[in-house]
Enzyme design. Structure first.
Site, PDB file in Angstrom:
ATOM      1  N   ARG A  24       0.848  -1.204   0.000  1.00 58.05           N
ATOM      2  CA  ARG A  24       0.000   0.000   0.000  1.00 58.05           C
ATOM      3  C   ARG A  24       0.881   1.252   0.000  1.00 58.05           C
ATOM      4  NH1 ARG A  24      -4.990   0.894   4.049  1.00 58.05           N
ATOM      5  NH2 ARG A  24      -3.469   0.522   5.712  1.00 58.05           N
ATOM      6  N   ARG A  54       2.946   3.875   4.857  1.00 57.20           N
ATOM      7  CA  ARG A  54       2.608   4.321   6.210  1.00 57.20           C
ATOM      8  C   ARG A  54       3.439   3.554   7.229  1.00 57.20           C
ATOM      9  NH1 ARG A  54      -3.855   3.828   6.340  1.00 57.20           N
ATOM     10  NH2 ARG A  54      -3.391   2.978   8.398  1.00 57.20           N
TER      11      ARG A  54
HETATM   12  P1  ADP Z   1      -8.436  -0.590   4.240  1.00 59.67           P
HETATM   13  O1  ADP Z   1      -9.058   0.773   4.134  1.00 59.67           O
HETATM   14  O2  ADP Z   1      -9.444  -1.662   4.516  1.00 59.67           O
HETATM   15  O3  ADP Z   1      -7.307  -0.621   5.230  1.00 59.67           O
HETATM   16  P2  ADP Z   1      -7.386  -0.075   1.567  1.00 59.67           P
HETATM   17  O4  ADP Z   1      -8.592   0.293   0.781  1.00 59.67           O
HETATM   18  O5  ADP Z   1      -6.455   1.007   1.930  1.00 59.67           O
HETATM   19  O6  ADP Z   1      -7.806  -0.962   2.848  1.00 59.67           O
HETATM   20  O7  ADP Z   1      -6.590  -1.190   0.728  1.00 59.67           O
HETATM   21  C1  ADP Z   1      -5.371  -1.760   1.210  1.00 59.67           C
HETATM   22  C2  ADP Z   1      -4.401  -1.944   0.055  1.00 59.67           C
HETATM   23  O8  ADP Z   1      -4.883  -2.981  -0.811  1.00 59.67           O
HETATM   24  C3  ADP Z   1      -4.248  -0.706  -0.830  1.00 59.67           C
HETATM   25  O9  ADP Z   1      -2.917  -0.657  -1.291  1.00 59.67           O
HETATM   26  C4  ADP Z   1      -5.231  -0.957  -1.989  1.00 59.67           C
HETATM   27  O10 ADP Z   1      -4.803  -0.306  -3.176  1.00 59.67           O
HETATM   28  C5  ADP Z   1      -5.176  -2.471  -2.114  1.00 59.67           C
HETATM   29  N1  ADP Z   1      -6.476  -3.079  -2.499  1.00 59.67           N
HETATM   30  C6  ADP Z   1      -7.719  -2.690  -2.118  1.00 59.67           C
HETATM   31  N2  ADP Z   1      -8.672  -3.507  -2.631  1.00 59.67           N
HETATM   32  C7  ADP Z   1      -8.008  -4.458  -3.354  1.00 59.67           C
HETATM   33  C8  ADP Z   1      -8.424  -5.601  -4.127  1.00 59.67           C
HETATM   34  N3  ADP Z   1      -9.722  -5.942  -4.255  1.00 59.67           N
HETATM   35  N4  ADP Z   1      -7.449  -6.341  -4.705  1.00 59.67           N
HETATM   36  C9  ADP Z   1      -6.130  -6.008  -4.556  1.00 59.67           C
HETATM   37  N5  ADP Z   1      -5.678  -4.957  -3.851  1.00 59.67           N
HETATM   38  C10 ADP Z   1      -6.593  -4.183  -3.244  1.00 59.67           C
HETATM   39  P1  ADP Z   2      -6.854   0.766   7.984  1.00 61.90           P
HETATM   40  O1  ADP Z   2      -7.625   1.493   6.931  1.00 61.90           O
HETATM   41  O2  ADP Z   2      -5.602   0.222   7.455  1.00 61.90           O
HETATM   42  O3  ADP Z   2      -7.645  -0.242   8.722  1.00 61.90           O
HETATM   43  P2  ADP Z   2      -7.177   3.208   9.438  1.00 61.90           P
HETATM   44  O4  ADP Z   2      -6.621   4.297   8.594  1.00 61.90           O
HETATM   45  O5  ADP Z   2      -8.637   2.997   9.428  1.00 61.90           O
HETATM   46  O6  ADP Z   2      -6.420   1.872   9.046  1.00 61.90           O
HETATM   47  O7  ADP Z   2      -6.720   3.399  10.936  1.00 61.90           O
HETATM   48  C1  ADP Z   2      -5.384   3.632  11.307  1.00 61.90           C
HETATM   49  C2  ADP Z   2      -5.281   3.656  12.823  1.00 61.90           C
HETATM   50  O8  ADP Z   2      -6.076   4.730  13.335  1.00 61.90           O
HETATM   51  C3  ADP Z   2      -5.804   2.415  13.528  1.00 61.90           C
HETATM   52  O9  ADP Z   2      -4.832   1.396  13.609  1.00 61.90           O
HETATM   53  C4  ADP Z   2      -6.163   2.991  14.901  1.00 61.90           C
HETATM   54  O10 ADP Z   2      -5.009   3.192  15.691  1.00 61.90           O
HETATM   55  C5  ADP Z   2      -6.705   4.365  14.561  1.00 61.90           C
HETATM   56  N1  ADP Z   2      -8.179   4.362  14.365  1.00 61.90           N
HETATM   57  C6  ADP Z   2      -8.862   4.647  13.218  1.00 61.90           C
HETATM   58  N2  ADP Z   2     -10.190   4.552  13.409  1.00 61.90           N
HETATM   59  C7  ADP Z   2     -10.362   4.197  14.723  1.00 61.90           C
HETATM   60  C8  ADP Z   2     -11.503   3.932  15.535  1.00 61.90           C
HETATM   61  N3  ADP Z   2     -12.759   3.989  15.059  1.00 61.90           N
HETATM   62  N4  ADP Z   2     -11.289   3.586  16.827  1.00 61.90           N
HETATM   63  C9  ADP Z   2     -10.049   3.530  17.342  1.00 61.90           C
HETATM   64  N5  ADP Z   2      -8.930   3.746  16.625  1.00 61.90           N
HETATM   65  C10 ADP Z   2      -9.079   4.085  15.327  1.00 61.90           C
END
Ligand code: ADP
Ligand code: ADP
Ligand code: ZN
Length: 214
Positions: free
Chosen positions: A127, A160
């Site tokens: 990512r 990140r």
């Molecule tokens: P989340 O918000 O659940 O943490 P993201 O939308 O940021 O996840 O996606 C995590 C990583 O996987 C990103 O680098 C994104 O471009 C990639 N990604 C998201 N959906 C898919 C998919 N269906 N297949 C492959 N890679 C994906």
């Molecule tokens: P991802 O999309 O990869 O799941 P996020 O960007 O949603 O990650 O979140 C990054 C970090 O921000 C989490 O690991 C947590 O520490 C914090 N965070 C985000 N949303 C919440 C929530 N609703 N409650 C508690 N912590 C949160």
């Protein structure tokens, strides 16, 4: 239309939430993005949140709930919104339900994007996020047209800190312990919808559109 995105870190919640927001003209509300913006701007909230985020832990409920309740009460949310990364614990879900109930509102859909743990570390290590606009890419699955440069704004891309494998494993553990119980919570509420998150990004979105309607 009020939507919650559920799924492990890296399942694709943010990717799909952005597409939903665009298609249905509703705001995309990401608590992770809100915290990262606060960290960037050096706010007190950002400083508090960072100590938890760096360790792969959840930010305490009391720092999250009011922020989201205030956000969904803003004018641009009258036609709905897509919540990405909130709720992440049962107390957060209960607090949201209570706040919405007082307004005579409710969540319409909780969409669970299913991706097995084995795929997650790979997803996260690839990512890349834009430092300027927050757009998300993947080096293999969603590459930019020019390596290292955001397609949307020309900003630079970073991995990140909390997407490094050690922290990802910690976050996955936290997910299973504190967030996964929400699947049962929303099943009981009768609004849970499951989609396979391992297929191509556009195919996942097509499944979601089938659920939400054209
Ligand atoms: P989340 O918000 O659940 O943490 P993201 O939308 O940021 O996840 O996606 C995590 C990583 O996987 C990103 O680098 C994104 O471009 C990639 N990604 C998201 N959906 C898919 C998919 N269906 N297949 C492959 N890679 C994906
Ligand atoms: P991802 O999309 O990869 O799941 P996020 O960007 O949603 O990650 O979140 C990054 C970090 O921000 C989490 O690991 C947590 O520490 C914090 N965070 C985000 N949303 C919440 C929530 N609703 N409650 C508690 N912590 C949160
Ligand atoms: Zn950008």
């Amino acid at each position: 239309m009020k939507i919650i995105m559920l799924g492990a870190p890296g399942a694709g919640k943010g990717t799909q939430a952005k597409k939903i927001a665009e298609k249905y003209s509703i705001p995309h509300i990401s608590t992770g993005d809100i915290f990262r913006a606060n960290i960037k701007n050096g706010t007190e909230l950002g400083q508090k949140a960072k100590t938890y985020m760096d360790q792969g832990l959840l930010v305490p409920d009391e720092l999250v709930v009011d922020l989201v309740v205030d956000r969904v009460n803003q004018d641009d949310c009258v036609n709905g919104y897509v919540l990405d990364g909130f709720p992440r614990t049962i107390p957060q879900a209960e607090a949201l339900d209570k706040a919405l109930k007082e307004l005579g509102q409710k969540i319409d859909y909780a969409i669970n994007v299913e991706v097995p743990d084995e795929n997650i570390v790979n997803r996260m290590s690839g990512r890349r996020a834009c430092v300027d606009c927050g757009a998300t890419y993947h080096i293999a699955y969603a590459p930019t047209s020019k390596e290292g440069i955001c397609d949307k704004c020309g900003g630079g891309l970073i991995l990140r800190d909390d997407d490094k494998p050690e922290t990802v494993l910690k976050r996955l553990g936290v997910y299973h312990e504190q967030t996964q119980p929400l699947i049962d919570y929303y099943t009981e509420a009768g609004i849970l919808k499951e989609v396979d998150g391992t297929i191509d990004i556009n195919d996942v979105f097509a499944e979601i559109v089938k659920i939400l309607g054209e």
